[in-house]
Design a protein around this motif. Structure first.
Motif, PDB file in Angstrom:
ATOM      1  N   ARG A  26       0.868  -1.236   0.022  1.00  0.00           N
ATOM      2  CA  ARG A  26       0.125   0.020   0.142  1.00  0.00           C
ATOM      3  C   ARG A  26       0.990   1.291   0.184  1.00  0.00           C
ATOM      4  NH1 ARG A  26      -3.603  -0.641   5.131  1.00  0.00           N
ATOM      5  NH2 ARG A  26      -4.103   1.442   4.485  1.00  0.00           N
ATOM      6  N   ILE A  27       0.402   2.265  -0.600  1.00  0.00           N
ATOM      7  CA  ILE A  27       0.905   3.442  -0.692  1.00  0.00           C
ATOM      8  C   ILE A  27       1.085   4.137   0.528  1.00  0.00           C
ATOM      9  CG2 ILE A  27       1.656   5.557  -1.890  1.00  0.00           C
ATOM     10  CD1 ILE A  27       0.313   4.375  -4.452  1.00  0.00           C
ATOM     11  N   ASP A  28       1.850   3.978   1.680  1.00  0.00           N
ATOM     12  CA  ASP A  28       1.921   4.438   2.960  1.00  0.00           C
ATOM     13  C   ASP A  28       3.344   4.724   3.413  1.00  0.00           C
ATOM     14  OD1 ASP A  28       2.560   1.889   3.540  1.00  0.00           O
ATOM     15  OD2 ASP A  28       0.751   1.466   4.499  1.00  0.00           O
ATOM     16  N   GLU A  29       3.253   5.147   4.582  1.00  0.00           N
ATOM     17  CA  GLU A  29       4.734   5.311   5.228  1.00  0.00           C
ATOM     18  C   GLU A  29       5.619   4.128   5.272  1.00  0.00           C
ATOM     19  OE1 GLU A  29       7.700   7.789   6.046  1.00  0.00           O
ATOM     20  OE2 GLU A  29       5.650   8.405   5.520  1.00  0.00           O
ATOM     21  N   ALA A  30       5.056   2.800   5.446  1.00  0.00           N
ATOM     22  CA  ALA A  30       5.562   1.618   5.495  1.00  0.00           C
ATOM     23  C   ALA A  30       6.555   1.454   4.281  1.00  0.00           C
ATOM     24  CB  ALA A  30       4.552   0.472   6.030  1.00  0.00           C
ATOM     25  N   LEU A  31       5.876   1.789   3.065  1.00  0.00           N
ATOM     26  CA  LEU A  31       6.407   1.651   1.780  1.00  0.00           C
ATOM     27  C   LEU A  31       7.631   2.309   1.701  1.00  0.00           C
ATOM     28  CD1 LEU A  31       6.341   0.475  -1.105  1.00  0.00           C
ATOM     29  CD2 LEU A  31       5.008   2.412  -1.748  1.00  0.00           C
ATOM     30  N   TYR A  32       7.603   3.603   2.094  1.00  0.00           N
ATOM     31  CA  TYR A  32       8.863   4.495   2.022  1.00  0.00           C
ATOM     32  C   TYR A  32       9.687   3.814   2.979  1.00  0.00           C
ATOM     33  CZ  TYR A  32       5.918   7.824  -0.856  1.00  0.00           C
ATOM     34  OH  TYR A  32       5.304   8.194  -1.724  1.00  0.00           O
TER      35      TYR A  32
ATOM     36  N   ARG B 189       8.393  11.037  -3.220  1.00  0.00           N
ATOM     37  CA  ARG B 189       7.097  11.433  -2.401  1.00  0.00           C
ATOM     38  C   ARG B 189       6.531  12.609  -3.347  1.00  0.00           C
ATOM     39  NH1 ARG B 189       6.781  10.068   3.236  1.00  0.00           N
ATOM     40  NH2 ARG B 189       8.570   8.864   3.851  1.00  0.00           N
TER      41      ARG B 189
ATOM     42  N   ARG C  85       3.020  12.490  -5.202  1.00  0.00           N
ATOM     43  CA  ARG C  85       1.787  13.478  -4.798  1.00  0.00           C
ATOM     44  C   ARG C  85       1.177  14.007  -6.127  1.00  0.00           C
ATOM     45  NH1 ARG C  85       4.935  14.732  -0.484  1.00  0.00           N
ATOM     46  NH2 ARG C  85       5.885  16.539  -1.585  1.00  0.00           N
TER      47      ARG C  85
ATOM     48  N   SER D 217      -1.641   5.866  -7.163  1.00  0.00           N
ATOM     49  CA  SER D 217      -2.619   4.843  -6.239  1.00  0.00           C
ATOM     50  C   SER D 217      -2.209   3.626  -6.338  1.00  0.00           C
ATOM     51  CB  SER D 217      -4.150   5.322  -6.392  1.00  0.00           C
ATOM     52  OG  SER D 217      -4.388   4.858  -7.842  1.00  0.00           O
TER      53      SER D 217
END
Length: 395
Positions: A117-123, A148, A152, A157
């Motif tokens: 999922r595209i969230d902080e965990a991915l980064y 990032r 944006r 997505s």
């Protein structure tokens, strides 16, 4: 590949980037005797049109030739075919070997996007993967900040979209490293390249490959065997000189600076287009030996004002962050103008090029990677292309 500026090559026109060619295999002739300056029959000069690849010899029995080389036996003349081998197919084959060499890093980076999922965990996972790929902390932080922003702006997505954006970020980050290696920019005298690197980086072999490419483009080359303390280096360079039909100046046990001076002087006297000075392998921590390299550079400048026109460092792509340490040390000693990265067909992680690009930005300068190598064959040394490398890194 090379950008020739002299009128003899392009009638005064600046050429476009050369298409890669399919070359011959490894050298076949025995080395000249140490302590002599030899002259082999020069390669036949050809008229090269701007943007076109030179007429080149291909390799029909590639597997057989490679097997002969691995067994210590040079391939015979039956391995060569007529000029006109398909350069596009050669480049594609080379890119396949590059992806294979970087597959460890590619697998690590690609795994981050599987079911993500595209969230902080991915980064955070991407940060770990880039650090493990030897990109270094400063470059990793800059790459992720750029990613990032692009995510944006694109309103991405899907993980596949982020992966494609990361490839674009890395390609743009490495773009300043992409540049053609110029020959003949000075109005008179030979173009002089001084080549340095630690033992085992593939320095002498790289010089041989560069010599072949130059000869195929119609340039006349003279080699300087300034690695006078390692007999095998002189012999190896002698093989390449004989194989490529170029002159070599060599001396057993002599002073490296004296050999370099004689070679550059001979290059001017004989009207050579390029003089390549092979220097002894040096660890950057050996300060007295690094000082010897400084001496060679000073003496070359005395033999030819403005020389050396290129100071090239050959790096082993498997050394990780140590490669960046070598760049810093050799640059402090010699003032590097370009890099050649070899052995990307092994366990190379590849991310160190991002670290080098970051360091160059910090120094507010350009330090191009002219060539990268993925094997022992002549065709395995190819010009660096930032976008191709980024795609291979994420393959």
């Amino acid at each position: 590949m090379f950008r020739f500026l002299k009128e003899k090559f392009f009638g005064g026109a600046r050429p476009a980037a050369d298409a890669p060619e399919r070359p011959l295999e490894a050298p076949v002739a025995p080395p000249p005797e140490a302590g002599t300056a030899t002259s082999a029959p020069p390669a036949e000069a050809t008229s090269i049109q701007a943007g076109a690849a030179p007429a080149s010899a291909g390799a029909d029995g590639t597997d057989a030739a490679a097997a002969a080389v691995s067994a210590g036996m040079p391939p015979g003349p039956e391995d060569a075919t007529a000029p006109g081998a398909a350069s596009a197919a050669t480049r594609q084959g080379w890119l396949g070997r590059l992806r294979e060499g970087l597959k460890k890093t590619g697998a690590s980076l690609s795994a981050v996007f599987v079911g993500a999922r595209i969230d902080e965990a991915l980064y955070e996972e991407l940060e770990t993967a880039l650090l493990l790929a030897d990109a270094g902390a400063p470059a990793t932080q800059a790459l992720l900040e750029d990613l990032r922003r692009r995510v944006r702006e694109a309103r991405a997505s899907e993980p596949a979209q982020v992966r494609a954006l990361l490839a674009a970020v890395i390609a743009d980050w490495l773009q300043p490293l992409q540049k053609a290696l110029e020959v003949g920019a000075q109005p008179d005298g030979p173009t002089v390249w001084m080549v340095a690197g630690v033992n085992g980086a593939g320095k002498t072999t790289t010089i041989g490959k560069l010599t072949w490419h130059l000869a195929q483009h119609g340039a006349t080359v003279l080699l300087a065997a300034a690695d006078t303390f390692r007999a095998a280096a002189r012999e190896q360079l002698g093989v390449w000189a004989e194989r490529n039909g170029v002159d070599i100046v060599a001396q057993a046990g002599g002073d490296p600076a004296a050999v370099a001076f004689d070679a550059v002087s001979a290059g001017r006297a004989r009207g050579k287009d390029v003089v390549i000075v092979d220097t002894a392998g040096r660890l950057p921590t050996q300060l007295h030996l690094m000082e010897e390299l400084r001496k060679v550079k000073r003496v070359v400048a005395k033999a030819e004002p403005g020389a050396p026109h290129e100071v090239l460092l050959v790096l082993d792509g498997n050394t990780g962050q140590n490669a960046l340490a070598q760049v810093k040390a050799f640059d402090a000693a010699l003032g590097l103008t370009g890099l050649i990265v070899t052995k990307l067909d092994g366990t190379a992680k590849g991310g160190v090029l991002c670290a080098i690009a970051q360091w160059a930005r910090e120094q507010r300068r350009t330090l191009p990677v002219y060539f990268i190598g993925v094997g022992e064959r002549l065709e395995d040394l190819q010009p660096f292309d930032a976008r191709e490398f980024a795609q291979a890194l994420l393959a």
